[in-house]
Enzyme design. Sequence first.
Site, PDB file in Angstrom:
ATOM      1  N   GLY A  32      76.315  -7.796 -72.859  1.00 10.48           N
ATOM      2  CA  GLY A  32      75.381  -8.745 -72.276  1.00 10.48           C
ATOM      3  C   GLY A  32      74.754  -8.868 -70.861  1.00 10.48           C
ATOM      4  CG  ASN A  33      76.740  -5.997 -68.009  1.00  4.25           C
ATOM      5  OD1 ASN A  33      76.662  -5.731 -69.317  1.00  4.25           O
ATOM      6  ND2 ASN A  33      76.938  -5.381 -67.008  1.00  4.25           N
ATOM      7  CE  LYS A  74      79.663 -11.335 -80.954  1.00  8.47           C
ATOM      8  NZ  LYS A  74      80.283 -10.171 -80.123  1.00  8.47           N
ATOM      9  CE  LYS A 101      77.229  -4.748 -77.305  1.00  9.90           C
ATOM     10  NZ  LYS A 101      78.207  -5.506 -76.830  1.00  9.90           N
ATOM     11  CE  LYS A 140      82.626  -4.800 -74.670  1.00 12.64           C
ATOM     12  NZ  LYS A 140      81.277  -5.081 -75.716  1.00 12.64           N
TER      13      LYS A 140
HETATM   14  N1  LIG Z   1      91.658  -4.513 -71.391  1.00 16.39           N
HETATM   15  C1  LIG Z   1      90.439  -5.119 -70.752  1.00 16.39           C
HETATM   16  N2  LIG Z   1      89.935  -3.952 -70.233  1.00 16.39           N
HETATM   17  C2  LIG Z   1      88.677  -4.028 -69.486  1.00 16.39           C
HETATM   18  N3  LIG Z   1      87.809  -5.236 -69.832  1.00 16.39           N
HETATM   19  C3  LIG Z   1      88.379  -6.182 -70.540  1.00 16.39           C
HETATM   20  C4  LIG Z   1      89.736  -6.053 -71.099  1.00 16.39           C
HETATM   21  N4  LIG Z   1      90.078  -7.030 -71.834  1.00 16.39           N
HETATM   22  C5  LIG Z   1      89.169  -8.080 -71.942  1.00 16.39           C
HETATM   23  N5  LIG Z   1      88.003  -7.450 -70.873  1.00 16.39           N
HETATM   24  C6  LIG Z   1      86.840  -8.076 -70.612  1.00 16.39           C
HETATM   25  O1  LIG Z   1      85.859  -7.887 -71.723  1.00 16.39           O
HETATM   26  C7  LIG Z   1      84.488  -7.729 -71.087  1.00 16.39           C
HETATM   27  C8  LIG Z   1      83.626  -6.965 -72.026  1.00 16.39           C
HETATM   28  O2  LIG Z   1      83.375  -7.913 -73.164  1.00 16.39           O
HETATM   29  P1  LIG Z   1      82.127  -8.668 -73.298  1.00 16.39           P
HETATM   30  O3  LIG Z   1      81.910  -9.283 -72.207  1.00 16.39           O
HETATM   31  O4  LIG Z   1      82.211  -9.558 -74.473  1.00 16.39           O
HETATM   32  O5  LIG Z   1      80.907  -7.335 -73.688  1.00 16.39           O
HETATM   33  P2  LIG Z   1      79.408  -7.140 -73.733  1.00 16.39           P
HETATM   34  O6  LIG Z   1      79.264  -6.354 -72.323  1.00 16.39           O
HETATM   35  O7  LIG Z   1      79.425  -6.666 -74.995  1.00 16.39           O
HETATM   36  O8  LIG Z   1      78.851  -8.582 -73.726  1.00 16.39           O
HETATM   37  C9  LIG Z   1      84.888  -7.064 -69.761  1.00 16.39           C
HETATM   38  O9  LIG Z   1      83.888  -7.367 -68.922  1.00 16.39           O
HETATM   39  C10 LIG Z   1      86.142  -7.775 -69.402  1.00 16.39           C
HETATM   40  O10 LIG Z   1      85.695  -9.039 -68.740  1.00 16.39           O
HETATM   41  N1  LIG Z   2      76.133  -9.891 -81.534  1.00 15.88           N
HETATM   42  C1  LIG Z   2      76.849  -9.287 -80.318  1.00 15.88           C
HETATM   43  O1  LIG Z   2      78.085  -8.662 -80.697  1.00 15.88           O
HETATM   44  O2  LIG Z   2      76.522 -10.051 -79.276  1.00 15.88           O
HETATM   45  P1  LIG Z   2      77.157  -9.633 -77.796  1.00 15.88           P
HETATM   46  O3  LIG Z   2      77.561  -8.203 -77.632  1.00 15.88           O
HETATM   47  O4  LIG Z   2      76.147 -10.291 -76.777  1.00 15.88           O
HETATM   48  O5  LIG Z   2      78.478 -10.439 -78.008  1.00 15.88           O
END
Ligand SMILES: Nc1ncnc2c1ncn2[C@@H]1O[C@H](COP(=O)(O)OP(=O)(O)O)[C@@H](O)[C@H]1O
Ligand SMILES: NC(=O)OP(=O)(O)O
Length: 312
Positions: free
Chosen positions: A12-13, A129, A213, A275
């Site tokens: 997302g970032n 999700k 994703k 992930k």
């Molecule tokens: N054990 C962990 N180690 C690192 N990050 C974690 C952990 N558990 C949860 N997180 C969180 O998961 C986030 C990543 O997931 P998300 O924000 O959904 O991913 P994306 O970058 O795909 O949008 C990290 O930024 C952190 O806040």
């Molecule tokens: N589809 C999906 O996994 O989107 P995000 O990574 O933004 O949650």
Amino acid sequence: MSKKRIVVALGGNALQENPKDISAEAQLATAKETSKSIVDLIEEGHEITIVHGNGPQVGQLISVYEQSKEVPTMPFPECGAMSQGYIGYHLQQAIGEELNKRNMKKQVISIITQVVVDKDDIGFKNPTKPVGSFFTEEEARILEEKGYVMKEDAGRGYRRVVPSPEPIDIVESDIIKNLVDSGIIVITAGGGGVPVVLKEDRSLEGVAAVIDKDLAGALVGEILDADMLIILTAVEKIYLDFNKPSERGLDKLSIAEVEKYIEEGHFAPGSMLPKVKAAAKFVSGKKGRIALITSLEKAKDGIEGKTGTIIE
Ligand SMILES: Nc1ncnc2c1ncn2[C@@H]1O[C@H](COP(=O)(O)OP(=O)(O)O)[C@@H](O)[C@H]1O
Ligand SMILES: NC(=O)OP(=O)(O)O
């Protein structure tokens, strides 16, 4: 460092750096920053295929349609396809410009991708999700009264959650493989792909869900027989006891350790859990494959083994 075939899953970032500014201008500006890290990898000689998220965007699109009094509600698969389209457009333009700036002759294309799921997937019964924007607990309760399922998302606030079935196959897999084999940078399975089910008459039907994703990235990696899956997110490493005083980063993880730490509950569902599952799935598919989880800024260092968490 040997040249690798790599699938990069952008978090997302990489697209909405500031969750409070969800404008198209801000997303394009962020995509331009993101492209620098992507093109750095291409410049190193790696063959890069990109998968990206759409959680915030698809949720925002859905809620705009749901709230509109002028236009009918747009179904989930259509919103998924729209999010693939405009995010793909931003990345395609940003990466293309970055390649041009560096006088690199590579071509980049994004593909509207349909991903097959099982209509009986358990994910349809248990929404996990997180999509759309973040809300306070109070706002979440009001949305629950309207019928949304709301869940706390890794300490960051409340979000709507929707079903997320496992990706099984990619309808456009041959096209993707041909393009990658001919040296084109492909952006595919954006937002995990538009989820579709295969009907008895072999036709496809979009379903209301959002595929993860990272799991879709693992599937793209399998289809392309990639050497590496890189999952880029907001954290430099995976942590045990994340966000606790005893938090500690992990440099390397085996599949057995991934399973043990999942069991012990170290990875939040809806964020880090998919992930690590995606990384483990990709790595288990063939000997010699590796997965890396790190931040966008650290991607290059991560490939060189200087940081991030490696799953092998
Ligand atoms: N054990 C962990 N180690 C690192 N990050 C974690 C952990 N558990 C949860 N997180 C969180 O998961 C986030 C990543 O997931 P998300 O924000 O959904 O991913 P994306 O970058 O795909 O949008 C990290 O930024 C952190 O806040
Ligand atoms: N589809 C999906 O996994 O989107 P995000 O990574 O933004 O949650």
